[in-house]
Design a protein around this motif. Sequence first.
Motif, short mmCIF file in Angstrom:
data_model
loop_
_atom_site.label_atom_id
_atom_site.label_comp_id
_atom_site.label_asym_id
_atom_site.label_seq_id
_atom_site.Cartn_x
_atom_site.Cartn_y
_atom_site.Cartn_z
N TYR A 364 0.86 -1.19 0.00
CA TYR A 364 0.00 0.00 0.00
C TYR A 364 0.89 1.23 0.00
O TYR A 364 1.65 1.47 0.94
CB TYR A 364 -0.91 -0.02 1.22
CG TYR A 364 -1.95 1.09 1.23
CD1 TYR A 364 -3.04 1.03 0.38
CD2 TYR A 364 -1.83 2.17 2.10
CE1 TYR A 364 -4.00 2.03 0.39
CE2 TYR A 364 -2.77 3.17 2.12
CZ TYR A 364 -3.86 3.10 1.26
OH TYR A 364 -4.81 4.10 1.28
N THR A 366 1.61 5.15 0.14
CA THR A 366 0.95 6.26 0.85
C THR A 366 1.40 7.65 0.42
O THR A 366 0.84 8.63 0.89
CB THR A 366 1.20 6.12 2.36
OG1 THR A 366 2.62 6.08 2.60
CG2 THR A 366 0.55 4.85 2.90
N ARG A 379 -12.57 2.61 -8.92
CA ARG A 379 -11.85 3.12 -7.76
C ARG A 379 -11.66 2.03 -6.70
O ARG A 379 -10.65 1.99 -6.00
CB ARG A 379 -12.60 4.32 -7.16
CG ARG A 379 -11.76 5.12 -6.17
CD ARG A 379 -12.47 6.36 -5.74
NE ARG A 379 -13.35 6.12 -4.62
CZ ARG A 379 -14.19 7.02 -4.11
NH1 ARG A 379 -14.27 8.20 -4.68
NH2 ARG A 379 -14.95 6.74 -3.09
N GLN A 380 -12.63 1.14 -6.58
CA GLN A 380 -12.52 0.05 -5.61
C GLN A 380 -11.36 -0.87 -5.95
O GLN A 380 -10.79 -1.51 -5.07
CB GLN A 380 -13.82 -0.76 -5.57
CG GLN A 380 -15.01 -0.02 -4.97
CD GLN A 380 -15.67 0.93 -5.96
OE1 GLN A 380 -15.23 1.05 -7.09
NE2 GLN A 380 -16.73 1.60 -5.51
N SER A 383 -8.03 1.40 -4.90
CA SER A 383 -7.90 1.80 -3.50
C SER A 383 -6.99 0.90 -2.68
O SER A 383 -6.24 1.40 -1.82
CB SER A 383 -9.29 1.88 -2.85
OG SER A 383 -10.07 2.87 -3.47
N PRO A 384 -6.97 -0.42 -2.87
CA PRO A 384 -6.05 -1.25 -2.07
C PRO A 384 -4.58 -1.02 -2.38
O PRO A 384 -3.71 -1.48 -1.64
CB PRO A 384 -6.46 -2.68 -2.44
CG PRO A 384 -7.86 -2.57 -2.96
CD PRO A 384 -7.91 -1.25 -3.64
N SER A 387 -2.96 5.41 -1.49
CA SER A 387 -3.78 6.47 -0.91
C SER A 387 -3.86 7.62 -1.91
O SER A 387 -2.87 8.02 -2.51
CB SER A 387 -3.14 6.95 0.40
OG SER A 387 -3.75 8.16 0.82
N PHE A 388 -5.07 8.16 -2.08
CA PHE A 388 -5.28 9.28 -3.00
C PHE A 388 -5.02 10.63 -2.33
O PHE A 388 -5.15 11.67 -2.97
CB PHE A 388 -6.72 9.27 -3.54
CG PHE A 388 -7.06 8.03 -4.30
CD1 PHE A 388 -6.49 7.79 -5.53
CD2 PHE A 388 -7.95 7.10 -3.78
CE1 PHE A 388 -6.79 6.64 -6.25
CE2 PHE A 388 -8.27 5.95 -4.49
CZ PHE A 388 -7.69 5.72 -5.73
N GLU A 389 -4.66 10.62 -1.09
CA GLU A 389 -4.57 11.85 -0.29
C GLU A 389 -3.56 12.84 -0.85
O GLU A 389 -3.77 14.06 -0.78
CB GLU A 389 -4.20 11.48 1.15
CG GLU A 389 -4.12 12.68 2.09
CD GLU A 389 -3.73 12.27 3.50
OE1 GLU A 389 -3.58 13.17 4.35
OE2 GLU A 389 -3.57 11.05 3.75
N GLU A 404 -15.36 8.11 -11.42
CA GLU A 404 -15.05 7.14 -10.37
C GLU A 404 -14.54 7.79 -9.09
O GLU A 404 -14.55 7.17 -8.03
CB GLU A 404 -14.01 6.13 -10.88
CG GLU A 404 -14.56 5.09 -11.83
CD GLU A 404 -15.53 4.14 -11.14
OE1 GLU A 404 -15.32 3.84 -9.95
OE2 GLU A 404 -16.49 3.72 -11.79
N PHE A 405 -14.05 9.04 -9.19
CA PHE A 405 -13.38 9.66 -8.05
C PHE A 405 -14.24 10.69 -7.33
O PHE A 405 -13.72 11.50 -6.57
CB PHE A 405 -12.07 10.30 -8.52
CG PHE A 405 -11.08 9.32 -9.06
CD1 PHE A 405 -10.22 8.65 -8.22
CD2 PHE A 405 -11.03 9.04 -10.42
CE1 PHE A 405 -9.30 7.74 -8.72
CE2 PHE A 405 -10.12 8.12 -10.93
CZ PHE A 405 -9.26 7.47 -10.07
N THR A 411 -11.96 12.95 -2.11
CA THR A 411 -11.19 11.82 -2.63
C THR A 411 -9.81 12.25 -3.09
O THR A 411 -8.81 11.57 -2.82
CB THR A 411 -11.94 11.16 -3.79
OG1 THR A 411 -13.26 10.81 -3.38
CG2 THR A 411 -11.21 9.91 -4.26
#
Length: 673
Positions: A364, A366, A379-380, A383-384, A387-389, A404-405, A411
Motif C-alpha cells: 500500500y 501512501t 476506484r474500488q 484503493s487497495p 492512498s489518494f490523499e 469514479e473519483f 477523494t
Amino acid sequence: MSHQRNFKTLPVEIFHILFDYFSTQEILRTFLNISDYLNAVLNGYSNWSLNFKSISRDEFDFICHQIQPEKVISLTISDDCDTPGQSELFFSRFQLEQFVHLRCLRLINIESESLEHTFTNLHKLKQMKSFSLNRISIDSIESKRLEQIIFDSFVKVFPNLYRLAIGHSSFLEHLSIPRVRYLKITMCSTDKLKTILNDSPCLQSLCTSVYLENKNDMNIDFESSKLTRLHLKIYGHQVQVSMNQMEQFLSKFSCLKYLRLILKGKDDLVDGYRWEMLTNSLVTFNFYFDIGHPVILNSFHNFYWLEDKHWHVRYQDGIVFTTPYFYLIHMNIVDQKYQLYSKMAIKYVTSMTIYDIPKGLCSYFTHIKKLSLTDSFLRQQISPLLSFEHVESLSLISFNDLLEFQPYETTLPKLSKLIIKDAIKFVDIIQMKTTQIKQIQILKVTIEHEDLILEGLFFCFPLIKYLQLSFQKSTSGNNIIHTIDTFIYTSKFSISSPDDKLDFSYVVKNSKRLQPSEFTYRVKQSNRPQSIVCHWWIVPKTFQSYSAVPWPSSFKYFHRYTKFFFSQIENSIFGKITLTLSSQYCSISIMASLMSFLDINSILIQYFNPINCVLIWFSILILFIIMTNSLFKSAIAWISYKFPPSFRPIIPVVTILYGFCNLLFLSKSTPIS
C-alpha cells in the motif's frame, strides 16, 4: 490598528531577514499597502530575487510594476511553453544595465533576439557572479553573428564568474574558466572534460553528463584535480564501464568529499571491498549502477558500509543503487511482475503507473503524487494499492473515468493537474453537467472541435491556469478564438491543431479577450507531422464567483442534446429495424424491435428521470414517422443550410407539427386490432 502598531515595533532588519525566506510574489501580496511603515520597509529591501519561470501573466505585470531593478540581486527569465515571449516583454520594460547589483542571472530557453540583446550587454553587470544558460548548443543558433557575440561576451564575463551552468560544453570552446568554482554542464564531451579538469584551478564542484562512443573514451588523461564535489553521469550506446576504469579515473581526485555516479556498468562494479578502498575519504557516496541482471550484494553488508558510513545499498530490476538518495520514485504496477515492497521503499515512491490490478496480497503506497492509469479501472480496484490523499497529477484514459473519483474534494484533495488521453465527446460533457472540479489548475485534453464541449469544460473546470488543448480534426481561427474567449480565467494556453496554415492574425484581430499589451503568443511546430502548437500567455480576468460560470445556453444545449440522442436512436433502433426488415422480407420481427427498445431505454435511464424518458420516447416516435419521409428530411436539411440563423428556431416547431399530422393520419387510416 493594533496589528499595525505591533508591526511598527519590529525593526526593519527583522522584516528583511524574513523576506529572504519568501518569494517576491509572497512578499508583495502579503505586505504591500498594509501600512505606510510596511511600504517603507519594502522600499528599503535590496535583496529581491525575481523568478519568472512558469509565472502567470498578471503576476508578471504586477511584479514588474512594483520592483526597482537596482535592488534586484537574482533574475530568472523564461521563454518556455507556458510563458512565451516573456524575454521580449521583459526587455521592453527594462534595460539589462539597470540591474547594477545583479549577482545571479538565469536564462531558460531564451529566444535568439533576446539572447543577442542579453549577451551584448552582459559585460555591464559588474556584480554578476553566477550565470545559467539553459540552451543545448550554439549550433542550434542560426546567426553566426550571434555566435560571435556570445563568444565575445563570455570572454569578458568569465573572469568574474564563480558559478556557471550551461547546456553544452561547446559554449566553452577556446575559453578558460579560471575563477569558476561551481560548474554544471548538461552535455559534455570527454575532450572538454579533460580540458576542464586540467585548466580550472579553482573548480570545486562539477556536475555533468558525458557521452562515450566506445569503452576507451573513459580513459581520460588529466592531472590530479582539486574537486571536492563530483556529480557524473556516464552513458553511451552499448558501453559498459568497468571497475578498473573507475579506479583509474577516481584515483586522481585526492580532495574529493562528495561523489554521485550514474552509469551502466559491468558485474565487477558490484564489489563493496574495492569501493571501500576508493571511498574511504568520502563524506557522501551515492551511485546508480545499471547492471541489467540480478547480483549479490553481500560485499556491501559489512561494518564499513552499514555502521561506519551509513551507506545502504539495494537492488531492484537490474539496478544497484544507494538509498535513500536513489530510491526508485516511480512504480509500474503490472500483475505478472508485482512484488511486495518494504516500508522504506514505499515511503519514497511518489509516481505510479497502473497497467493491471494485482491479485492477492499487495503493498500500500501512501505518498503517491503522480498517478497514471492505462485502463478504465474502478476506484474500488485501485484503493487497495495506494492512498489518494497526496495525488497532485492524475492521468486517465477517458473522461468517464473521472466519475469514479467523486466527490473530488474529499477523494483527491490535492489534485491540481488532470490529463485525459482519449478525445472528449459531447456525451462525456453531459455526464458532468452538475459537477465543478475547482482544484484543477492544469488541464490537458483532446476534443472534437465543438463549442459546446469547450463551454462544458469551462463549467466543469472554472479555475484552470494552464490549458493544454489538442483539436482532433482540422480547426479554424474561430475555434481558437472561442477557446480563448471561453476560458476567461485562464492565463496560459497551448493549443495544438493538425492544420499548419491557421491565420493567427485573424485570431488576434477578432478575439474579444486579446487586448493590446495584455498577451503574447508564439507558434511552433508540433511533434505530429503537419501540425502546429500555439502557446498563449494572457492576462486573466478576475474570478468573481462560481455562479458566474454558466452551463451552455439552453437553446444551444437542447439543439445539440437532441442531435446527440437522435444519433443514438438511429444507431440502435432504426439500424436494427432495417436489418430485421431486410432479413425477414419486410416482416418486422417483434423480438428484434423489443431488443432495440430495451437497448435505447437502458441508455435513457442512465441519464434521465422517468418523466424525461417518457418525453424523449414521445420525440422518438415523432422522429420515426418523420424519418419515413426522406423528402421532408431533405427539405429540413436544405432549410437549415440555406436560411439565416434567425429562421432556424422555427424548424423544430415545423418538425413537431409535421409529426402530429402523421400521427393523426395513421390513427385514422390504420384499424385497431
